[in-house]
Design an enzyme around this catalytic site. Structure first.
Site, PDB file in Angstrom:
ATOM      1  N   SER A 112      -1.243  14.940 -34.785  1.00 17.25           N
ATOM      2  CA  SER A 112      -2.448  14.754 -35.540  1.00 17.25           C
ATOM      3  C   SER A 112      -3.845  15.091 -34.956  1.00 17.25           C
ATOM      4  O   SER A 112      -3.647  16.282 -34.833  1.00 17.25           O
ATOM      5  CB  SER A 112      -2.539  13.152 -35.889  1.00 17.25           C
ATOM      6  OG  SER A 112      -3.370  12.958 -36.632  1.00 17.25           O
ATOM      7  N   HIS A 113      -4.582  14.301 -34.722  1.00 18.99           N
ATOM      8  CA  HIS A 113      -5.898  14.782 -34.221  1.00 18.99           C
ATOM      9  C   HIS A 113      -5.977  15.198 -32.757  1.00 18.99           C
ATOM     10  O   HIS A 113      -7.094  15.365 -32.100  1.00 18.99           O
ATOM     11  CB  HIS A 113      -6.990  13.856 -34.470  1.00 18.99           C
ATOM     12  CG  HIS A 113      -6.776  12.310 -33.971  1.00 18.99           C
ATOM     13  ND1 HIS A 113      -5.783  11.679 -34.076  1.00 18.99           N
ATOM     14  CD2 HIS A 113      -7.488  11.937 -32.667  1.00 18.99           C
ATOM     15  CE1 HIS A 113      -5.757  10.601 -33.088  1.00 18.99           C
ATOM     16  NE2 HIS A 113      -6.933  10.731 -32.378  1.00 18.99           N
ATOM     17  N   ASP A 276      -7.996  17.078 -40.126  1.00 19.53           N
ATOM     18  CA  ASP A 276      -7.569  17.210 -38.929  1.00 19.53           C
ATOM     19  C   ASP A 276      -6.281  18.073 -38.523  1.00 19.53           C
ATOM     20  O   ASP A 276      -5.753  18.582 -39.427  1.00 19.53           O
ATOM     21  CB  ASP A 276      -7.405  15.708 -38.230  1.00 19.53           C
ATOM     22  CG  ASP A 276      -6.225  15.036 -39.061  1.00 19.53           C
ATOM     23  OD1 ASP A 276      -5.990  15.435 -40.382  1.00 19.53           O
ATOM     24  OD2 ASP A 276      -5.439  14.263 -38.269  1.00 19.53           O
ATOM     25  N   ASP A 278      -3.013  17.124 -38.673  1.00 16.73           N
ATOM     26  CA  ASP A 278      -2.075  17.311 -39.751  1.00 16.73           C
ATOM     27  C   ASP A 278      -2.536  17.022 -41.117  1.00 16.73           C
ATOM     28  O   ASP A 278      -1.619  17.026 -42.219  1.00 16.73           O
ATOM     29  CB  ASP A 278      -1.091  16.164 -39.312  1.00 16.73           C
ATOM     30  CG  ASP A 278      -1.651  14.769 -39.205  1.00 16.73           C
ATOM     31  OD1 ASP A 278      -2.852  14.755 -39.060  1.00 16.73           O
ATOM     32  OD2 ASP A 278      -0.994  13.701 -39.397  1.00 16.73           O
ATOM     33  N   ASP A 280      -4.447  14.743 -42.494  1.00 19.77           N
ATOM     34  CA  ASP A 280      -4.598  13.661 -43.318  1.00 19.77           C
ATOM     35  C   ASP A 280      -6.113  12.827 -43.125  1.00 19.77           C
ATOM     36  O   ASP A 280      -6.256  11.935 -43.789  1.00 19.77           O
ATOM     37  CB  ASP A 280      -3.554  12.466 -42.863  1.00 19.77           C
ATOM     38  CG  ASP A 280      -3.448  12.104 -41.412  1.00 19.77           C
ATOM     39  OD1 ASP A 280      -4.126  12.563 -40.513  1.00 19.77           O
ATOM     40  OD2 ASP A 280      -2.387  11.530 -41.074  1.00 19.77           O
ATOM     41  N   ARG A 281      -6.964  13.400 -42.163  1.00 17.95           N
ATOM     42  CA  ARG A 281      -8.268  13.178 -41.893  1.00 17.95           C
ATOM     43  C   ARG A 281      -9.165  13.805 -42.787  1.00 17.95           C
ATOM     44  O   ARG A 281      -8.856  14.937 -43.070  1.00 17.95           O
ATOM     45  CB  ARG A 281      -8.495  12.932 -40.539  1.00 17.95           C
ATOM     46  CG  ARG A 281      -7.648  11.988 -39.812  1.00 17.95           C
ATOM     47  CD  ARG A 281      -8.238  11.758 -38.380  1.00 17.95           C
ATOM     48  NE  ARG A 281      -7.468  10.795 -37.574  1.00 17.95           N
ATOM     49  CZ  ARG A 281      -8.179  10.276 -36.570  1.00 17.95           C
ATOM     50  NH1 ARG A 281      -9.090  10.569 -36.154  1.00 17.95           N
ATOM     51  NH2 ARG A 281      -7.281   9.652 -35.730  1.00 17.95           N
ATOM     52  N   LYS A 375      -2.721   8.767 -45.452  1.00 14.16           N
ATOM     53  CA  LYS A 375      -4.254   9.151 -45.652  1.00 14.16           C
ATOM     54  C   LYS A 375      -4.301  10.444 -46.056  1.00 14.16           C
ATOM     55  O   LYS A 375      -3.169  11.279 -45.769  1.00 14.16           O
ATOM     56  CB  LYS A 375      -5.194   8.661 -44.637  1.00 14.16           C
ATOM     57  CG  LYS A 375      -4.777   9.198 -43.223  1.00 14.16           C
ATOM     58  CD  LYS A 375      -5.551   8.591 -41.972  1.00 14.16           C
ATOM     59  CE  LYS A 375      -5.362   9.313 -40.757  1.00 14.16           C
ATOM     60  NZ  LYS A 375      -4.304   8.526 -40.176  1.00 14.16           N
TER      61      LYS A 375
HETATM   62  C1  VG1 Z   1      -6.376   6.435 -34.469  1.00 14.23           C
HETATM   63  C2  VG1 Z   1      -7.199   5.573 -35.504  1.00 14.23           C
HETATM   64  C3  VG1 Z   1      -6.368   5.230 -36.547  1.00 14.23           C
HETATM   65  C4  VG1 Z   1      -5.399   5.917 -37.182  1.00 14.23           C
HETATM   66  C5  VG1 Z   1      -4.602   6.704 -36.239  1.00 14.23           C
HETATM   67  C6  VG1 Z   1      -3.695   7.691 -36.753  1.00 14.23           C
HETATM   68  O1  VG1 Z   1      -5.572   5.288 -33.908  1.00 14.23           O
HETATM   69  O2  VG1 Z   1      -8.094   4.696 -34.897  1.00 14.23           O
HETATM   70  O3  VG1 Z   1      -7.238   4.430 -37.504  1.00 14.23           O
HETATM   71  O4  VG1 Z   1      -4.677   5.370 -38.025  1.00 14.23           O
HETATM   72  O5  VG1 Z   1      -5.375   7.206 -35.048  1.00 14.23           O
HETATM   73  O6  VG1 Z   1      -4.508   8.784 -37.217  1.00 14.23           O
HETATM   74  P1  VG1 Z   1      -5.800   4.637 -32.600  1.00 14.23           P
HETATM   75  O7  VG1 Z   1      -4.789   3.655 -31.988  1.00 14.23           O
HETATM   76  O8  VG1 Z   1      -5.970   5.962 -31.411  1.00 14.23           O
HETATM   77  O9  VG1 Z   1      -7.273   3.987 -32.643  1.00 14.23           O
HETATM   78  V1  VG1 Z   1      -3.999  10.205 -37.247  1.00 14.23           V
HETATM   79  O10 VG1 Z   1      -4.998  11.182 -38.377  1.00 14.23           O
HETATM   80  O11 VG1 Z   1      -4.223  10.735 -35.390  1.00 14.23           O
HETATM   81  O12 VG1 Z   1      -2.330  10.268 -37.543  1.00 14.23           O
HETATM   82 CO    CO Z   2      -3.853  12.987 -38.585  1.00 15.34          CO
END
Ligand code: VG1
Ligand code: CO
Length: 538
Positions: A112-113, A276, A278, A280-281, A375
Site C-alpha cells: 500500500s502506502h 497511494d 495500491d 485505495d487512498r 476504500k
Molecule cells: C494505516 C491507517 C489505517 C489504514 C491502514 C491501511 O494503518 O492508519 O487507517 O486502514 O493503514 O491502509 P496503521 O495501523 O499503520 O495506522 V493502506 O492504504 O496502507 O492499505
Molecule cells: Co493503500
C-alpha cells in the site's frame, strides 16, 4: 506436475492492519512468500474448483510473487484464477473483480502506502468473497498456521505470460489475464454522472492528479483523461514503476507536497487529487484549501445524492474511531446511524454487507462505499468531481459552507515514526495503567482503551487505541501503527469541535495548540521516546 515442498515455519508472519507487510529482503528469503500463501490457503475451506482473483500494485517483487501465487493456487486446487494484465490490479479493482465474478476470494500483492523498491516493503493480503479484507477470525488462523507449517504445494511449470489478455492453463486451472481497468471503469460510470463531469471539464475546469508512480495511473488516465475529457497531462506520475519512481506513494501533505503546493497556492488548477501505492487512498485539495479526509467523508455523506448511484440516499455512515466526529454531525442531521469501528477497512465489511452503512472512511485518507469492500481512491475523486459538477461551486465554497452548517472539527494527526518498539510499548502501557488518574487529573469524560463489538457477527475486538475525551468533545487518541515494517510508529490524533463560525478560519495547529501540548506531556512522549516533535503532521 503438483509437488509438495518441505519448509520451516517463520515466527513473524503476523498480519497487521492490512495484510502481511515486510521489507522486500524479508520476503525474498527462500519459502517466505510460499509459506504465507500456503498458510492462507490452509486456513480456508471449500475452494476446490473455485475462482481466485490475483493482482498487485506493481511494486518491486510483484512479478515474482504473482507467478508463485498462480502456481500455488493451481496446486491447491483452485479452478480458475483471474489476474490483472502484467500482474497489476489496484486494491479497489481487485475487490470489484472478486464481487463481479463471484470469486471465492483474492490475493492482493501490495504494501500500500509503504515505500517500494528493493530496499522498500512488500506485502500480501487476502480478501474474502465479499471483496473485503479478511476479518480477524481468518487472519488469526493464518498466523496460527504460519507458525506450524511444514509443507507447501506448488507446480513445476514455467512462468505464465501476463503481458497479454487471454486464457491459459496451469495443470487443471484456467488462468484468465484481464484488462485491470475495464470492469472498474464501468462500475464508476454506473455510479457517477459522467455527462455532468464531462461538461465541467469542457467548461474549462482544470485538475491535476498525481498517480505517485503507483497503480492508479492507468485507471486515472483511462477514466479522467479518456472517458471524462480532462486535459491530456492531467495525470502526472501515471506509470506504475517497481520503485514508484522514487516516490513514497503516500498521498499526504508531506509526500504529495508538490501537488498540494501547486493546487493550493497556484491559480492554474481548480482541483487536485492523489492516490497511494495500491489505489485505495485519496488526497483532495482545492484552490487555497486542503480537505482533511475526515471532512471529506462528512462532505461526501452530506452530498452523495448528487451522484446517481446514491440518489436514493444513504443508509448510514461508518468511520474508524480516530477519524474526526465530523461525519457524526451529518448523520445526526440526516437521522441515520454513524458507526465507530477500529482502524482498518476489514471492520466496515459486515456493516456494508448488512446494509447498515453506505459510505465509510478513515482519517488516513481512506474513503469508500458499498460499491466494493475496500476504500477506493478514484471513487472519492469522482465523487468530488460529481459534487463539483452538480453544484458548480468551488472546493473551498463547498467546505466552508459545510462548516457553516455543521460546525468545524479541527483535526490533526501527529506521527512519531520509527521509534524504538520497546519505548513505544512502554508508553502505551504507561498510559493504560494511568487511565483513571489521567481522567481525574484532567477532568475527562472518558479515558479508555477503545473496544468494538461488531453489531453483525457479535465479535469483540479490544485494545484499539487509547481515547482521552474532554467534556467539550475534544479528543486525544493514541495508537501504534499496524502497517510499519521498522521499529514502531506512534500515532496521536487530536481533535476539537468548534461551532463558532468566526473561528473557522484559524490555522489547525494553532487551534489545537493546548491539546497538542497535552498530547505530548500526558504520556511524556519526549521522555520515553526521545522525540520532541512528530516526524509527520497531517
Ligand atoms: C494505516 C491507517 C489505517 C489504514 C491502514 C491501511 O494503518 O492508519 O487507517 O486502514 O493503514 O491502509 P496503521 O495501523 O499503520 O495506522 V493502506 O492504504 O496502507 O492499505
Ligand atoms: Co493503500
Amino acid at each position: 506436475m503438483s509437488v509438495t515442498i518441505a519448509t520451516k515455519a517463520f515466527a513473524d508472519q503476523k498480519p497487521g492492519t492490512s495484510g502481511l507487510r515486510k521489507k522486500v529482503k524479508v520476503y525474498q528469503q527462500p519459502h517466505y512468500a510460499e509459506n504465507y500463501i500456503q498458510s492462507i490457503f490452509d486456513s480456508l475451506e471449500g475452494f476446490a474448483g473455485a475462482t481466485l482473483v490475483v493482482g498487485g500494485d506493481g511494486r518491486y517483487y510483484n512479478k515474482e510473487v504473482i507467478q508463485t501465487a498462480l502456481r500455488m493456487a493451481a496446486a491447491n486446487g483452485f479452478g480458475r484464477v483471474i489476474v490483472g494484465q502484467n500482474g497489476l490490479l489496484s486494491t479497489p479493482a481487485a475487490s470489484h473483480l472478486i464481487r463481479h465474478n463471484k470469486a471465492y476470494g483474492g490475493l492482493v500483492l501490495s504494501a500500500s502506502h509503504n515505500p517500494g523498491g528493493p530496499d522498500g516493503d512488500f506485502g500480501i493480503k487476502y480478501n474474502i468473497g465479499n471483496g473485503g479484507p479478511a476479518p480477524e477470525k481468518i487472519t488469526d488462523a493464518v498466523f496460527a498456521r504460519s507458525k506450524v507449517i511444514t509443507h507447501y504445494k506448488t507446480t513445476e511449470t514455467p512462468d505464465i505470460d501476463l503481458g497479454k489478455t487471454g486464457r491459459s492453463m496451469i495443470e487443471g486451472m484456467t488462468v484468465e489475464v484481464v484488462d485491470p481497468v475495464a470492469d472498474y471503469a464501468s462500475l464508476m460510470q454506473s455510479l457517477f454522472d459522467f455527462d455532468a463531469i464531462r461538461a465541467l471539464f469542457k467548461s474549462g475546469f482544470r485538475m491535476k492528479f498525481d498517480g505517485m508512480g503507483a497503480i492508479t495511473g492507468p485507471y486515472a488516465k483511462t477514466i479522467l483523461e479518456g472517458m471524462l475529457g480532462a486535459a491530456q497531462g492531467t495525470v502526472i506520475n501515471g506509470t506504475p514503476l517497481p520503485d514508484f519512481g522514487g516516490h513514497h506513494p503516500d498521498p499526504n501533505l508531506v509526500h504529495a507536497k508538490e501537488l498540494v503546493d501547486d493546487v493550493m497556492m497556484g491559480l492554474a488548477f481548480d482541483f487536485g487529487a492523489a492516490s497511494d501505492g495500491d489505489g485505495d487512498r485519496n488526497l483532495i485539495v482545492g484552490r487555497g484549501i486542503y480537505v482533511t479526509p475526515s471532512d471529506s467523508l462528512a462532505i461526501i455523506a452530506a452530498n452523495a445524492t448528487h451522484a446517481p448511484g446514491y440518489a436514493g440516499g444513504i443508509a448510514g455512515i461508518a468511520r474508524s474511531m480516530p477519524t474526526s466526529c465530523a461525519p457524526d454531525c451529518v448523520a445526526a442531521k440526516k437521522g441515520i446511524p454513524c458507526f465507530e469501528t477500529p482502524t482498518g477497512w476489514k471492520f466496515f465489511g459486515n456493516l456494508l454487507d448488512a446494509g447498515l452503512a453506505t459510505v465509510c472512511g478513515e482519517e488516513s485518507f481512506g474513503t469508500g462505499s458499498n460499491h466494493v469492500r475496500e476504500k477506493d481512491g478514484l471513487w472519492a475523486v469522482l465523487m468530488w468531481l460529481n459534487i463539483l459538477a452538480a453544484t458548480r461551486r468551488s472546493v473551498s465554497e463547498i467546505v466552508t459552507s459545510h462548516w457553516d452548517l455543521y460546525g468545524r472539527n479541527f483535526y490533526s494527526r501527529h506521527d512519531y515514526e520509527e521509534v524504538d518498539a520497546e519505548a513505544a510499548n512502554k508508553l502505551m502501557d504507561g498510559l493504560r495503567a494511568r487511565l483513571p488518574a489521567i481522567k481525574a487529573e484532567h477532568g475527562l469524560t472518558t479515558a479508555d482503551d477503545f473496544a468494538y463489538d461488531d453489531p453483525v457477527d457479535k465479535s469483540h475486538t479490544a485494545k484499539q487505541g487509547i481515547r482521552l475525551i474532554f467534556p467539550d468533545g475534544a479528543r486525544i487518541i493514541y495508537r501504534l501503527s499496524g502497517t510499519g515494517t521498522a521499529g514502531a510508529t506512534l500515532r496521536v490524533y487530536i481533535e476539537r469541535y468548534v461551532a463558532d463560525r468566526s473561528q473557522h478560519g484559524t490555522e489547525t495547529q494553532e487551534m489545537l495548540k493546548d491539546l497538542i501540548a497535552l498530547s505530548r506531556s500526558i504520556p511524556d512522549i519526549p521522555g520515553i521516546t526521545g522525540r520532541s516533535a512528530p516526524t509527520v503532521i497531517t
